[in-house]
Design a protein around this motif. Sequence first.
Motif, PDB file in Angstrom:
ATOM      1  N   LEU A 148      12.467 -14.194  -9.541  1.00  0.00           N
ATOM      2  CA  LEU A 148      12.633 -15.193 -10.594  1.00  0.00           C
ATOM      3  C   LEU A 148      12.840 -16.588 -10.001  1.00  0.00           C
ATOM      4  O   LEU A 148      12.308 -17.587 -10.504  1.00  0.00           O
ATOM      5  CB  LEU A 148      13.823 -14.796 -11.481  1.00  0.00           C
ATOM      6  N   TYR A 149      13.606 -16.673  -8.923  1.00  0.00           N
ATOM      7  CA  TYR A 149      13.845 -17.957  -8.266  1.00  0.00           C
ATOM      8  C   TYR A 149      12.539 -18.530  -7.714  1.00  0.00           C
ATOM      9  O   TYR A 149      12.202 -19.709  -7.932  1.00  0.00           O
ATOM     10  CB  TYR A 149      14.861 -17.761  -7.142  1.00  0.00           C
ATOM     11  N   ASN A 150      11.779 -17.687  -6.994  1.00  0.00           N
ATOM     12  CA  ASN A 150      10.531 -18.160  -6.402  1.00  0.00           C
ATOM     13  C   ASN A 150       9.494 -18.500  -7.474  1.00  0.00           C
ATOM     14  O   ASN A 150       8.679 -19.407  -7.285  1.00  0.00           O
ATOM     15  CB  ASN A 150       9.973 -17.106  -5.449  1.00  0.00           C
ATOM     16  N   THR A 206       0.831  -1.205   0.000  1.00  0.00           N
ATOM     17  CA  THR A 206       0.000   0.000   0.000  1.00  0.00           C
ATOM     18  C   THR A 206       0.864   1.253   0.000  1.00  0.00           C
ATOM     19  O   THR A 206       0.567   2.239  -0.691  1.00  0.00           O
ATOM     20  CB  THR A 206      -0.931  -0.001   1.229  1.00  0.00           C
ATOM     21  N   ALA A 207       1.944   1.225   0.770  1.00  0.00           N
ATOM     22  CA  ALA A 207       2.838   2.384   0.831  1.00  0.00           C
ATOM     23  C   ALA A 207       3.606   2.568  -0.473  1.00  0.00           C
ATOM     24  O   ALA A 207       3.859   3.695  -0.904  1.00  0.00           O
ATOM     25  CB  ALA A 207       3.811   2.235   1.997  1.00  0.00           C
ATOM     26  N   ASP A 208       3.996   1.455  -1.095  1.00  0.00           N
ATOM     27  CA  ASP A 208       4.761   1.539  -2.344  1.00  0.00           C
ATOM     28  C   ASP A 208       4.422   0.305  -3.172  1.00  0.00           C
ATOM     29  O   ASP A 208       4.963  -0.779  -2.954  1.00  0.00           O
ATOM     30  CB  ASP A 208       6.265   1.596  -2.054  1.00  0.00           C
ATOM     31  N   ARG A 209       3.520   0.494  -4.123  1.00  0.00           N
ATOM     32  CA  ARG A 209       3.064  -0.634  -4.940  1.00  0.00           C
ATOM     33  C   ARG A 209       4.181  -1.183  -5.825  1.00  0.00           C
ATOM     34  O   ARG A 209       4.127  -2.338  -6.257  1.00  0.00           O
ATOM     35  CB  ARG A 209       1.894  -0.179  -5.812  1.00  0.00           C
ATOM     36  N   TYR A 210       5.195  -0.377  -6.086  1.00  0.00           N
ATOM     37  CA  TYR A 210       6.278  -0.796  -6.979  1.00  0.00           C
ATOM     38  C   TYR A 210       7.490  -1.334  -6.221  1.00  0.00           C
ATOM     39  O   TYR A 210       8.571  -1.431  -6.777  1.00  0.00           O
ATOM     40  CB  TYR A 210       6.698   0.376  -7.872  1.00  0.00           C
ATOM     41  N   ASN A 211       7.293  -1.668  -4.936  1.00  0.00           N
ATOM     42  CA  ASN A 211       8.373  -2.228  -4.132  1.00  0.00           C
ATOM     43  C   ASN A 211       8.452  -3.736  -4.408  1.00  0.00           C
ATOM     44  O   ASN A 211       7.577  -4.494  -3.987  1.00  0.00           O
ATOM     45  CB  ASN A 211       8.097  -1.967  -2.647  1.00  0.00           C
ATOM     46  N   PRO A 212       9.474  -4.205  -5.122  1.00  0.00           N
ATOM     47  CA  PRO A 212       9.527  -5.642  -5.466  1.00  0.00           C
ATOM     48  C   PRO A 212       9.671  -6.535  -4.240  1.00  0.00           C
ATOM     49  O   PRO A 212       9.146  -7.649  -4.218  1.00  0.00           O
ATOM     50  CB  PRO A 212      10.749  -5.744  -6.384  1.00  0.00           C
ATOM     51  N   ALA A 213      10.367  -6.051  -3.191  1.00  0.00           N
ATOM     52  CA  ALA A 213      10.527  -6.868  -1.978  1.00  0.00           C
ATOM     53  C   ALA A 213       9.184  -7.105  -1.313  1.00  0.00           C
ATOM     54  O   ALA A 213       8.906  -8.208  -0.812  1.00  0.00           O
ATOM     55  CB  ALA A 213      11.492  -6.181  -1.018  1.00  0.00           C
ATOM     56  N   ALA A 214       8.323  -6.085  -1.285  1.00  0.00           N
ATOM     57  CA  ALA A 214       6.994  -6.253  -0.687  1.00  0.00           C
ATOM     58  C   ALA A 214       6.162  -7.256  -1.488  1.00  0.00           C
ATOM     59  O   ALA A 214       5.448  -8.093  -0.916  1.00  0.00           O
ATOM     60  CB  ALA A 214       6.280  -4.905  -0.627  1.00  0.00           C
ATOM     61  N   LEU A 215       6.270  -7.190  -2.811  1.00  0.00           N
ATOM     62  CA  LEU A 215       5.522  -8.132  -3.654  1.00  0.00           C
ATOM     63  C   LEU A 215       6.022  -9.566  -3.459  1.00  0.00           C
ATOM     64  O   LEU A 215       5.231 -10.523  -3.463  1.00  0.00           O
ATOM     65  CB  LEU A 215       5.657  -7.719  -5.117  1.00  0.00           C
ATOM     66  N   ILE A 216       7.333  -9.718  -3.264  1.00  0.00           N
ATOM     67  CA  ILE A 216       7.885 -11.058  -3.034  1.00  0.00           C
ATOM     68  C   ILE A 216       7.381 -11.608  -1.707  1.00  0.00           C
ATOM     69  O   ILE A 216       6.980 -12.775  -1.602  1.00  0.00           O
ATOM     70  CB  ILE A 216       9.424 -11.012  -3.066  1.00  0.00           C
ATOM     71  N   ASN A 217       7.389 -10.772  -0.661  1.00  0.00           N
ATOM     72  CA  ASN A 217       6.895 -11.233   0.638  1.00  0.00           C
ATOM     73  C   ASN A 217       5.416 -11.620   0.568  1.00  0.00           C
ATOM     74  O   ASN A 217       4.989 -12.617   1.168  1.00  0.00           O
ATOM     75  CB  ASN A 217       7.097 -10.154   1.696  1.00  0.00           C
ATOM     76  N   LYS A 218       4.645 -10.831  -0.176  1.00  0.00           N
ATOM     77  CA  LYS A 218       3.230 -11.164  -0.342  1.00  0.00           C
ATOM     78  C   LYS A 218       3.087 -12.498  -1.078  1.00  0.00           C
ATOM     79  O   LYS A 218       2.272 -13.352  -0.702  1.00  0.00           O
ATOM     80  CB  LYS A 218       2.533 -10.043  -1.116  1.00  0.00           C
ATOM     81  N   GLY A 219       3.883 -12.686  -2.123  1.00  0.00           N
ATOM     82  CA  GLY A 219       3.852 -13.947  -2.839  1.00  0.00           C
ATOM     83  C   GLY A 219       4.243 -15.121  -1.970  1.00  0.00           C
ATOM     84  O   GLY A 219       3.674 -16.217  -2.073  1.00  0.00           O
ATOM     85  N   ASN A 220       5.194 -14.916  -1.059  1.00  0.00           N
ATOM     86  CA  ASN A 220       5.620 -15.999  -0.171  1.00  0.00           C
ATOM     87  C   ASN A 220       4.518 -16.411   0.805  1.00  0.00           C
ATOM     88  O   ASN A 220       4.334 -17.595   1.093  1.00  0.00           O
ATOM     89  CB  ASN A 220       6.863 -15.577   0.613  1.00  0.00           C
ATOM     90  N   PRO A 234      10.741 -20.959  -0.598  1.00  0.00           N
ATOM     91  CA  PRO A 234      10.889 -19.755  -1.422  1.00  0.00           C
ATOM     92  C   PRO A 234      11.757 -18.726  -0.730  1.00  0.00           C
ATOM     93  O   PRO A 234      11.790 -18.635   0.492  1.00  0.00           O
ATOM     94  CB  PRO A 234       9.437 -19.257  -1.564  1.00  0.00           C
ATOM     95  N   LYS A 235      12.458 -17.960  -1.539  1.00  0.00           N
ATOM     96  CA  LYS A 235      13.266 -16.884  -0.968  1.00  0.00           C
ATOM     97  C   LYS A 235      12.357 -15.764  -0.505  1.00  0.00           C
ATOM     98  O   LYS A 235      11.354 -15.448  -1.125  1.00  0.00           O
ATOM     99  CB  LYS A 235      14.239 -16.345  -2.010  1.00  0.00           C
ATOM    100  N   THR A 236      12.745 -15.140   0.597  1.00  0.00           N
ATOM    101  CA  THR A 236      11.932 -14.071   1.146  1.00  0.00           C
ATOM    102  C   THR A 236      12.310 -12.753   0.520  1.00  0.00           C
ATOM    103  O   THR A 236      13.361 -12.599  -0.069  1.00  0.00           O
ATOM    104  CB  THR A 236      12.126 -13.998   2.667  1.00  0.00           C
ATOM    105  N   GLY A 237      11.437 -11.798   0.695  1.00  0.00           N
ATOM    106  CA  GLY A 237      11.662 -10.500   0.078  1.00  0.00           C
ATOM    107  C   GLY A 237      12.405  -9.559   0.949  1.00  0.00           C
ATOM    108  O   GLY A 237      12.226  -8.361   0.883  1.00  0.00           O
ATOM    109  N   ALA A 238      13.227 -10.050   1.839  1.00  0.00           N
ATOM    110  CA  ALA A 238      14.022  -9.183   2.681  1.00  0.00           C
ATOM    111  C   ALA A 238      15.446  -9.657   2.645  1.00  0.00           C
ATOM    112  O   ALA A 238      15.729 -10.818   2.461  1.00  0.00           O
ATOM    113  CB  ALA A 238      13.491  -9.186   4.103  1.00  0.00           C
ATOM    114  N   LYS A 239      16.371  -8.764   2.828  1.00  0.00           N
ATOM    115  CA  LYS A 239      17.779  -9.059   2.615  1.00  0.00           C
ATOM    116  C   LYS A 239      18.585  -8.579   3.798  1.00  0.00           C
ATOM    117  O   LYS A 239      18.268  -7.604   4.426  1.00  0.00           O
ATOM    118  CB  LYS A 239      18.228  -8.333   1.331  1.00  0.00           C
TER     119      LYS A 239
END
Length: 824
Positions: free
Chosen positions: A520-522, A477-491, A799-804
Amino acid sequence: MENLHLAGEEEDLYSGYNDYNPTFDSEELENDVGFQQAVRTSHGRRPPMTAKFPGTAIGARPLATSFGARIPLASSMGRPMTGAVQDGAARPMTAVRAAGYTSSLTRGSTFDPLGQSKGPAPSLEAKNEDTPEEKIKILEKKVNDLIEESCMAQSIGALQLALEKAKEAGRKERALVRQREQSGNADHINLDLTYSVLLNLANQYANNEMYPEALNSYQVIVKNKMFSNAGRLKVNMANIYVKQKNYPKAIKFYRMALDQISNAHKEMRIKIMQNIGVVFVRMGQYSDAITSFEHIMSESPNIKTGFNLILCYYAIGDRERMKKAFQKLISVPLGIDDEDKYIPSNDDTDSSMVIEAIKNDKLHQMERDLKVLAEKYIMTAAKLIAPAIETSFATGFDWCVDMVKNSQYVELANDLEINKAITYLRQKDFNQAVETLKTFEKKDSRVKSAAATNLSFLYFLEKDYDQADRYADLAMTADRYNPAALINKGNTVFVKQDYEKAAEFYKEALRNDSSCTEALYNLGLTYKKLNRLEEALDCFLKLHAILRNSAQVMYQLANLYELLEDPQQAIEWLIQVLSVTHTDPQALAKLGELYDGEGDKSQAFQYYYESFRYFPSNIDVIEWLGAYYIETQFCEKAIQYFERATLIQPTQVKWQLMVASCYRRSGNYQKALETYKDIHRKFPENVECLRFLVRLCTDMGLKEVQEYATKLKKAEKMKEIKEQRVKSGREGSARGRRESREGSAGSADSGHSSNSTKGERLSAKMRSLPGSNEPYEASSPKEIDASYVDPLGPQMERPKTGAKKRMEDDDFADEELGDDLLPE
């Protein structure tokens, strides 16, 4: 008016015009002796005579004009002269012939005043290259060309070629000097060329790590008094001593260079002093290094020196001076213009075009790089000194944040807060980390998105998937274009086994950031779960093109080829995995399994044995090795593997039975009997153990045979009773389900239900016991679920998480939680 003559009435105005002058009589030219002589000889081609100077033969003759008396000339020319008049009255001379015209022009000839019709000009006379001056010029040009070629070769990394060209230039230059001396031009030696040759040669020696030769070449230049400003080359010599770790001599030469450089070259002096400070740090002389760095910060402060000064204060443990140095560091001017100047204005089209052109030019890129470097040093310094400047880490970090908020780096304050949370994570204080990150929920969108992403990651690691999903939604919601947030949601969707929806989130992350390897990995894992193996293979092949040395990616490719029934390709990819991780026991075991499936027992044994050597607790590997030795009739060697399996799984009777069986097959009946007795003491109801005890006692003629035979009968009877109970329990369960479906609800049904439950428990218990029909059983392969993490082998399904989370201990740097950290 006295010369004005008025005609009278008696005078004839037209008199004299009819007088005949015999000079113009062309009919008598044949009889004119002078004219005929002029035609026959060159007499008529002589220059015309003038009457400018009286007293000459020509000037003394009376000349006739049409205004004077018509007196026949007595000259041989037979015509009157036009250069003089009678009575001394002079008139201007007329041209003998018109300019630009000659008597040779004939009708039809072209007008060519420039003479272009005569053809091209003759070629210039060729230079004579045999002269000494020409030879010297040619040789000079060759030397300059060789120096240029040497520099170009060094720029493309061909260091050996650059050195060869530099040496050849040196030989040519010495030949040039000898030739000048032989020609007597020794005073005109080109010192600039000699300096260039020697300097380039020294540099190429240094680039090729031939330090003694480089020092000798520099020494030749420095000692030559004819070279001006050669003393500053002692900086290069000092740099070589630093590479050789000869720090005292490096300090000496840096100071010698500093003495020979005037104060006018302030920037160079500052750089040399910075080098001196760095060398003192390497020598461990922090006080001397502090002196150099403090002088630089007072004269010309810069980011690198400020950071080095903080490191020195940290090394000596001076809290107050660390704080002052940090304040100096964040107050260093970068000389960068405000970013607002790159925002185009809608009013002025011309200025907008200029801004668009300079938005990403070299200068703007340099400014961005300088700003990023400054932020990195400030972040690293804050994380370094925060635990040291105050009694607690949190208090020190808060002080650093307050200082940064009041400086030109206001945007870094939020990043420091996030790094504070990461530090809590490293200290295993998860509650404080979560609390720190939760404070960002009401801040601007960028910081809120980063904090929510990290919170989602933390909850995902703790397997609190609902909270992880909530914060992933908040980050999106804060940043729709944040790929890490999208990865976490996908996980979070992935663990709920909604693979189609998870794939959509991973695809959206890739659309926002095409270089996001975690997405890509997930996505490849998701396609594998959906049994879309070709699409999964495509994902991992793309990922392998980006991450060439990733063992996880190559392992997934091998696994996919195995699922696609292409074992040869799977073997090749696993061999590549081992080229990256030589000691991975899971990859070695997988290779052994594939070779075993192909029928290559020797290769399979080699890889299984290597896997056991690196990880001797894998039951599957131990079981295969034991079976291999039994199959090859080396039962004694199989014993050690089954004994290890007994240690790993002491409650599993089959491993102990296999040990006894190996003793029996190898002919060691006494040891086999002792082992079977030991098994009987631990597992008194095991029918298989009692059967072998009866057989061995019978063969060996022991008295205990009757005792074990009686126990065997009791055990077999108990086994039959248990099997009947299990069978009746199953029948009761089936009958109870059938009656339940029919809708009956009597008391008998309750009894059946109770019996059914009891029978199911008994059945489950019996199924958990090992089978006793054979002493050796092959264990069934265990399927790894999505949450399985192998501590030593490549990760299979998680799956890999969206945080590093990255840690750089060398320069005290760690960065924000990102996308490539796997749960540990």
